[in-house]
Design an enzyme around this catalytic site. Structure first.
Site, mmCIF file in Angstrom:
data_model
loop_
_atom_site.group_PDB
_atom_site.id
_atom_site.type_symbol
_atom_site.label_atom_id
_atom_site.label_comp_id
_atom_site.label_asym_id
_atom_site.label_seq_id
_atom_site.Cartn_x
_atom_site.Cartn_y
_atom_site.Cartn_z
ATOM 1 N N SER A 174 16.233 -37.451 -52.288
ATOM 2 C CA SER A 174 15.746 -37.426 -50.902
ATOM 3 C C SER A 174 16.271 -38.675 -50.211
ATOM 4 O O SER A 174 16.620 -39.655 -50.877
ATOM 5 C CB SER A 174 14.215 -37.447 -50.900
ATOM 6 O OG SER A 174 13.713 -37.761 -49.615
ATOM 7 N N TYR A 187 5.495 -39.997 -53.568
ATOM 8 C CA TYR A 187 6.751 -39.252 -53.360
ATOM 9 C C TYR A 187 7.942 -40.208 -53.299
ATOM 10 O O TYR A 187 8.964 -40.013 -53.968
ATOM 11 C CB TYR A 187 6.645 -38.441 -52.067
ATOM 12 C CG TYR A 187 7.820 -37.532 -51.784
ATOM 13 C CD1 TYR A 187 7.885 -36.253 -52.341
ATOM 14 C CD2 TYR A 187 8.866 -37.936 -50.955
ATOM 15 C CE1 TYR A 187 8.959 -35.414 -52.074
ATOM 16 C CE2 TYR A 187 9.938 -37.103 -50.683
ATOM 17 C CZ TYR A 187 9.980 -35.838 -51.245
ATOM 18 O OH TYR A 187 11.046 -35.004 -50.979
HETATM 19 P P1 NAD Z 1 9.664 -26.042 -51.458
HETATM 20 O O1 NAD Z 1 8.217 -26.352 -51.493
HETATM 21 O O2 NAD Z 1 10.150 -24.911 -50.637
HETATM 22 O O3 NAD Z 1 10.234 -25.853 -52.927
HETATM 23 C C1 NAD Z 1 9.770 -26.582 -54.031
HETATM 24 C C2 NAD Z 1 9.913 -25.707 -55.248
HETATM 25 O O4 NAD Z 1 9.480 -26.428 -56.408
HETATM 26 C C3 NAD Z 1 9.040 -24.438 -55.162
HETATM 27 O O5 NAD Z 1 9.769 -23.344 -55.663
HETATM 28 C C4 NAD Z 1 7.882 -24.776 -56.086
HETATM 29 O O6 NAD Z 1 7.254 -23.633 -56.626
HETATM 30 C C5 NAD Z 1 8.615 -25.576 -57.157
HETATM 31 N N1 NAD Z 1 7.720 -26.335 -58.023
HETATM 32 C C6 NAD Z 1 6.640 -27.068 -57.653
HETATM 33 N N2 NAD Z 1 6.050 -27.573 -58.749
HETATM 34 C C7 NAD Z 1 6.778 -27.145 -59.812
HETATM 35 C C8 NAD Z 1 6.664 -27.329 -61.212
HETATM 36 N N3 NAD Z 1 5.672 -28.057 -61.732
HETATM 37 N N4 NAD Z 1 7.580 -26.750 -62.013
HETATM 38 C C9 NAD Z 1 8.573 -26.000 -61.491
HETATM 39 N N5 NAD Z 1 8.722 -25.784 -60.180
HETATM 40 C C10 NAD Z 1 7.829 -26.361 -59.344
HETATM 41 O O7 NAD Z 1 10.349 -27.397 -50.962
HETATM 42 P P2 NAD Z 1 11.885 -27.805 -50.794
HETATM 43 O O8 NAD Z 1 11.962 -28.532 -49.517
HETATM 44 O O9 NAD Z 1 12.784 -26.667 -51.017
HETATM 45 O O10 NAD Z 1 12.022 -28.890 -51.941
HETATM 46 C C11 NAD Z 1 13.024 -28.818 -52.962
HETATM 47 C C12 NAD Z 1 13.428 -30.230 -53.363
HETATM 48 O O11 NAD Z 1 14.072 -30.865 -52.262
HETATM 49 C C13 NAD Z 1 12.246 -31.139 -53.739
HETATM 50 O O12 NAD Z 1 12.609 -31.951 -54.848
HETATM 51 C C14 NAD Z 1 12.054 -31.992 -52.491
HETATM 52 O O13 NAD Z 1 11.471 -33.245 -52.789
HETATM 53 C C15 NAD Z 1 13.502 -32.128 -52.056
HETATM 54 N N6 NAD Z 1 13.646 -32.525 -50.638
HETATM 55 C C16 NAD Z 1 13.287 -31.682 -49.619
HETATM 56 C C17 NAD Z 1 13.442 -32.115 -48.316
HETATM 57 C C18 NAD Z 1 13.100 -31.237 -47.143
HETATM 58 O O14 NAD Z 1 13.183 -31.722 -46.005
HETATM 59 N N7 NAD Z 1 12.732 -29.992 -47.323
HETATM 60 C C19 NAD Z 1 13.957 -33.383 -48.055
HETATM 61 C C20 NAD Z 1 14.279 -34.215 -49.101
HETATM 62 C C21 NAD Z 1 14.135 -33.771 -50.406
#
Ligand code: NAD
Length: 289
Positions: A174, A187
């Site tokens: 991130s 986080y």
């Molecule tokens: P999201 O909530 O859509 O997806 C997260 C996924 O992780 C979901 O499928 C959820 O079921 C899964 N998950 C949660 N706990 C879990 C576990 N214990 N075991 C296996 N799977 C698990 O969110 P996203 O935005 O797609 O996030 C994906 C990644 O991207 C994360 O690591 C998040 O920190 C990172 N990220 C997202 C953003 C953003 O703006 N969306 C920005 C920076 C980083």
């Protein structure tokens, strides 16, 4: 101040982005994507399949049959796919996931450590449980999956017909691996930890031709941050943090993940690629500070 480049239209239309072509760039490669049934993970998993990889779709909860729909879509691209339910923070669930993958696909070439959660609270109100859940999924989960993948990469070595590398790991980090985030210390600590996890593994396994890198997304429209972009007011406030003046979409990350996993990126290891529209450029200083 937000520069309103769309002021004549009074809206922020989605840009016309190039699509990941159905290609053979990852043909014959076996990929595992954690947290793959939502948001960024879903888009990355589908992108890898479009590029020719066979894919394991890891998930914890699948109430709306997303995994089955994804498997069908991937099969339509000519890829093999399977779902596997496992909590990545639990060693006794991660190991069987890799065993099931090896049974079906024989090996692993690409691991995308994507699963991540937020449990936000001011530091003086954050519970130990909120701290441990986030560190458990976001950081320990990445360690557990990386360890199993590296074991297999080292056992198998390079298969030149498949890839120049013995294996590739992409850690979903991130912008908060470098930008502090008040109210989200669990986080931000997990993402800062991923940076050193990724770099230290990369340093250790580079001689085995294993590449380990991170993608650092900025603000991407997914369920994890829905409130931050769901209304025009929220989106406008968010844009003050994004010099490129658009909020990202999951395919922005998928395109980079496909390229980073491919031999086009063969000499890249131990680095974070920020995909953030310039969020890490300290936009508050754009007018002189
Ligand atoms: P999201 O909530 O859509 O997806 C997260 C996924 O992780 C979901 O499928 C959820 O079921 C899964 N998950 C949660 N706990 C879990 C576990 N214990 N075991 C296996 N799977 C698990 O969110 P996203 O935005 O797609 O996030 C994906 C990644 O991207 C994360 O690591 C998040 O920190 C990172 N990220 C997202 C953003 C953003 O703006 N969306 C920005 C920076 C980083």
């Amino acid at each position: 101040m937000v520069i309103d480049i769309y002021k004549n239209k009074g809206e922020y239309p989605e840009p016309r982005l190039p699509q990941i072509e159905h290609s053979n760039i990852l043909k014959g490669q076996k990929a595992l994507v954690t947290g793959a049934n939502s948001g960024i993970g879903k888009s990355v998993a589908l992108g890898l399949a479009k590029a020719g990889a066979d894919v394991v779709i890891n998930y914890v909860v699948d109430n709306d049959n997303t995994v089955d729909q994804m498997i069908k879509e991937m099969q339509g691209y000519g890829a093999e796919a399977m779902g596997f339910q496992a909590d990545v923070s639990q060693e006794d669930q991660v190991k069987p996931m890799f065993e099931a993958m090896f049974k079906k696909f024989g090996t692993i070439d690409i691991l995308v450590n994507n699963a991540g959660i937020q449990r936000d609270a001011p530091i003086d109100q954050m519970t130990l449980s909120q701290w441990q859940q986030v560190i458990g999924v976001n950081l320990t989960g990445q360690f557990l999956c990386a360890r199993e993948a590296v074991k297999e990469f080292k056992r198998r070595g390079v298969v030149e017909a498949v890839s120049c590398a013995a294996g590739k790991i992409i850690c979903m980090s991130s912008v908060h691996e470098v930008i502090p985030w008040a109210g989200h210390v669990n986080y931000a600590a997990s993402k800062g930890g991923i940076m050193q996890l990724m770099k230290s593994i990369a340093q250790e396994v580079a001689p085995y031709r294993i590449r380990v890198n991170s993608i650092g997304p900025g603000a991407i429209k997914t369920p994890i941050n829905h409130a931050a972009w769901a209304t025009p007011e929220a989106e406008k406030a968010l844009l003050t943090l994004i010099p490129y003046q658009r909020v990202g979409v999951p395919d922005d990350i998928a395109r980079v993940a496909v390229w980073l996993a491919s031999d086009l990126a063969d000499y890249i290891t131990g680095t974070t690629i920020f995909v953030d529209g310039g969020m890490t450029l300290y936009p508050g200083f754009a007018t002189g500070g």
